[in-house]
Design a protein around this motif. Structure first.
Motif, PDB file in Angstrom:
ATOM      1  N   VAL A 177     -20.258 -28.840  -6.057  1.00  0.00           N
ATOM      2  CA  VAL A 177     -19.110 -28.668  -5.284  1.00  0.00           C
ATOM      3  C   VAL A 177     -17.935 -29.362  -5.872  1.00  0.00           C
ATOM      4  CG1 VAL A 177     -20.277 -28.210  -3.066  1.00  0.00           C
ATOM      5  CG2 VAL A 177     -19.688 -30.748  -3.855  1.00  0.00           C
TER       6      VAL A 177
ATOM      7  N   ARG B 134     -23.172 -38.444 -10.688  1.00  0.00           N
ATOM      8  CA  ARG B 134     -22.840 -36.955 -10.137  1.00  0.00           C
ATOM      9  C   ARG B 134     -21.491 -36.606  -9.740  1.00  0.00           C
ATOM     10  NH1 ARG B 134     -26.010 -35.596  -6.074  1.00  0.00           N
ATOM     11  NH2 ARG B 134     -26.924 -37.554  -5.588  1.00  0.00           N
ATOM     12  N   THR B 135     -20.505 -37.748  -9.258  1.00  0.00           N
ATOM     13  CA  THR B 135     -19.121 -37.417  -8.969  1.00  0.00           C
ATOM     14  C   THR B 135     -18.139 -37.975  -9.882  1.00  0.00           C
ATOM     15  OG1 THR B 135     -20.291 -37.792  -6.649  1.00  0.00           O
ATOM     16  CG2 THR B 135     -17.934 -37.951  -6.619  1.00  0.00           C
TER      17      THR B 135
ATOM     18  N   HIS C  92     -18.544 -32.786  -7.593  1.00  0.00           N
ATOM     19  CA  HIS C  92     -19.943 -33.573  -7.245  1.00  0.00           C
ATOM     20  C   HIS C  92     -20.798 -32.661  -7.471  1.00  0.00           C
ATOM     21  CE1 HIS C  92     -22.642 -35.705  -4.992  1.00  0.00           C
ATOM     22  NE2 HIS C  92     -22.976 -34.842  -4.035  1.00  0.00           N
TER      23      HIS C  92
ATOM     24  N   GLU D 174     -24.562 -39.012  -2.179  1.00  0.00           N
ATOM     25  CA  GLU D 174     -24.791 -39.763  -3.341  1.00  0.00           C
ATOM     26  C   GLU D 174     -24.161 -41.060  -3.129  1.00  0.00           C
ATOM     27  OE1 GLU D 174     -22.658 -38.930  -6.916  1.00  0.00           O
ATOM     28  OE2 GLU D 174     -24.140 -39.978  -7.925  1.00  0.00           O
TER      29      GLU D 174
ATOM     30  N   LEU E 169     -22.148 -44.274  -4.027  1.00  0.00           N
ATOM     31  CA  LEU E 169     -21.349 -44.618  -5.089  1.00  0.00           C
ATOM     32  C   LEU E 169     -21.215 -46.269  -5.350  1.00  0.00           C
ATOM     33  CD1 LEU E 169     -18.530 -42.354  -4.319  1.00  0.00           C
ATOM     34  CD2 LEU E 169     -20.315 -41.859  -5.981  1.00  0.00           C
TER      35      LEU E 169
ATOM     36  N   ALA F  79     -20.530 -40.298  -2.001  1.00  0.00           N
ATOM     37  CA  ALA F  79     -20.032 -38.892  -2.078  1.00  0.00           C
ATOM     38  C   ALA F  79     -20.759 -37.803  -1.058  1.00  0.00           C
ATOM     39  CB  ALA F  79     -19.985 -38.513  -3.352  1.00  0.00           C
TER      40      ALA F  79
ATOM     41  N   VAL G  82     -16.491 -31.043   0.345  1.00  0.00           N
ATOM     42  CA  VAL G  82     -16.954 -32.244  -0.360  1.00  0.00           C
ATOM     43  C   VAL G  82     -16.119 -33.455  -0.124  1.00  0.00           C
ATOM     44  CG1 VAL G  82     -15.471 -31.811  -2.396  1.00  0.00           C
ATOM     45  CG2 VAL G  82     -17.404 -32.933  -2.663  1.00  0.00           C
TER      46      VAL G  82
END
Lengths: 331, 331, 331
Positions: free
Chosen positions: A10, A284-285, A329, C38, C40, C46, C72
């Protein structure tokens, strides 16, 4: 559920380009996919992948239902064969030379026969031979046999644009070096063709890339007649990526020369300068920001280039500045 | 995620039929689904199923968004009740008599009122009573009340084609024997109806099946007026499946007799011969190859039959040979 | 797959309203979604959410591909920021005052500028400050810059209807009390606006709610010109929910007054009475039944109200009775 992995990306943010108000849009294409494999024994496995693409900012679908991938295959010691809809080899392997990976306002200039994915295709990928990998694909054109009485097919046949598609790809990857060469002909393109070659090399935190692509566009692409007819195009990309901590600076210069398009018989060129920064918040971000400046030789080539990319826009600007920020992400 | 199972089938390969170029297409319908159940105690549970259908070769959707299934229900000692979109009982239970399961170029000949799935339906399935199972469904037709001011509904009402749908199904399954009988009326079909009966029996590696279906088509189907009007149809299927190791040979002869269709008042027939082989690479992956020959009495019946099946094609061939190879992977 | 949670709601049943035949339809909107987050570090994460809406009875999609959510974001000690398509704050927080949650035939009367979800939006949600929560959102309107040469945008600009959207929301939740106040302006609505306020209070098994909403509709909504032009609207909801064992009785009276709509210069009103019962079969499965009676002052206001809600229907009834039963299953 053990047989299926759900994955995706995304990505959204804000884009401002000359001639448009601020809008929301993505850098890396938004997607959600389902993939899996089954061990068949003897080093063989069956694989599948289904991947949807969409616009995150408004929830609308992008392209067909499984725009990103829709295929089944067998992988084994011989390599991998997949059938269905999948990435076109020349685009998949050549875009790695662009620090912006051909995404967002920083993307390199793109040839008018570029296609990221193709349908009705059988694709073969070789195993790794001491760093060398070979790939080839064959795509069925629309059915143009007279007896099939299909009007779109008949039109293609009359225009002599009903060819099947082919691609071959060779790349070498070893330590800091990646080199690639491709040749392809899209299905139902009136035998238009693209070939490219290039390489990147990593020096410590730096990665330098150089690529060249030649496009012979005959005015058809994947079965659609293009408003703008034949042209030949030369595309160059010079890229630099430099890693600093959890971030990366991306910079590129791309150059495109368009010959004999429309009513001009000489060649006209476009120059594009891009600069960006990405910062990984985590594995992942990522946050990103980029700016680009495109310098068109005149308004005719601006209109030709942007029309071939985006049918909704008739640009009249002979230069375009783009700014984009956002977040990516992966899941 | 514990409440949902993701499952599906990916299948593609190559098809060549008389009058068409080679194309990519599937045997078993491509699908991805989400299903689950919740224990309610006392032997009861809540169930749901959502299933998308698509064409793997080009990633396009097939039918509505949840073409394959879209329902919620309660199952318990009394059997199971489901509401929404689901399989039509007569098609679900009768197609088992066709070694090709009504898929691919080997499929038996199909009546023009056949529907695999129906919407706006309540379906009941009984538990197993010593091998006997009973099922029934009721489908709401389009709203045709005058006050609903719906133009499609009004047209159906004027044509007297606005009936609700019904189906009843009885089958017996015990050791080597499976026998089935069905009667159904699709919603908004002007009271068209279908009934069928048949059985299969397993002798060691062999399975022999015989089925008969009678169709009274009044020119409407699920709310759509058909270009080709009323007819009565007799369909026969004689099938043989023979298991050899990890493979199966499938063979069938199907016969269809069409009365009073269009402007002909006598009956015309179609004969179809199919032969195929499937090989299981594993529990979830199968290769297949099949060939069929359809012999139409004349071009009129060829056109009638193929138009009722596929609105894009007006066949003028009085015989069609089909060949298909491919791969099926279940997940 | 650990990064993604698949969740959803399936709901269908039967609806009978004055002027329509019995049809299948839902109470709570049918949906399937994919969400995840996720870590962080440092209290930040996130997040993403993608949610499809559909009609369970026939498997058709409802709205855009990710109609329910497509966003997101980053959440942390500061609250949460999300980008993309998501719930509109005033609708999300105000509908809690309706015992029927603005779903099904029991739903309270709704203003013509109500929108459940908005695109191209940045939304902020504060953390909880001793029961207080604050939210705000900003939505980009369609691109109406002259140079963008977008015809829809140009029309909006000419009509002076090309505003960006905004919303602010404040609510307080503490023990038995919930109180809320909102103000919003939808994007591309010609500066239409909505504000509302209300509260509910729980007394043992009972929950009593009262809410008021004021709508200034200028004849545009999210970029679409409405057939029916300007009006101002007052909406009241008085609700009662009473829990008995595993069930709940829901009752409401809602009142709407419409000023200066169309060709009438005085005000016309609508009264709606709703009564329902829900029974939880389990934690995730609920049966429901409800009935409502809507009393329109005259046919003009009936047509105005129903047109603003459902473009397919031109009602001529000055009162409508609705009955609905069904099942909801969450997964």
């Amino acid at each position: 559920q053990s047989n299926v992995t759900v994955y995706g990306i995304v990505d959204t943010g804000f884009i401002k380009e000359t001639g448009s108000d601020v809008s929301m849009g993505s850098n890396i294409d938004n997607r959600i996919g389902f993939k899996g494999s089954e061990d068949l024994g003897g080093g063989y496995k069956a694989t599948f992948q289904l991947e949807k693409r969409f616009n995150l900012n408004d929830g609308t679908i992008k392209g067909v239902d499984w725009e990103g991938a829709s295929n089944v295959g067998i992988a084994g010691p011989f390599g991998a064969v997949r059938l269905g809809r999948l990435n076109e080899l020349p685009t998949e392997t050549f875009r790695k030379l662009d620090p912006f990976n051909q995404f967002g306002v920083g993307s390199m200039l793109l040839g008018s026969q570029r296609s990221t994915r193709i349908s009705d295709t059988v694709r073969y990928d070789s195993p790794n031979f001491s760093g060398f990998k070979f790939g080839a694909s064959y795509s069925l054109g629309k059915n143009t046999d007279k007896d099939s009485r299909d009007n779109a097919g008949t039109q293609l046949k009359l225009a002599d644009a009903d060819n099947d598609g082919y691609a071959v790809s060779l790349n070498y990857s070893n330590g800091p070096l990646y080199a690639v060469a491709n040749w392809s002909r899209l299905a139902d393109s009136k035998d238009s063709s693209v070939w490219n070659l290039g390489a990147f090399y990593k020096f410590g935190p730096a990665k330098v890339s150089l690529g060249y692509e030649k496009t012979h566009d005959k005015g058809y692409k994947l079965g659609s007649a293009k408003a703008l007819k034949e042209s030949t195009q030369d595309n160059w990309i010079l890229g630099l990526q430099y890693a600093i901590g959890a971030g990366r600076i991306n910079a590129s210069f791309s150059y495109m020369d368009i010959d004999h398009a429309r009513d001009w018989n000489d060649s006209k060129d476009i120059k594009k300068y891009s600069l960006g920064y990405e910062y990984d918040l985590s594995k992942r971000t990522t946050l990103y920001a980029m700016v680009s400046y495109s310098d068109f030789e005149d308004e005719a080539v601006s209109s030709f280039y942007r029309k071939s990319k985006d049918s909704d826009t008739v640009a009249t600007d002979d230069s375009i500045t783009g700014v984009q920020i956002g977040i990516t992400h992966k899941f």
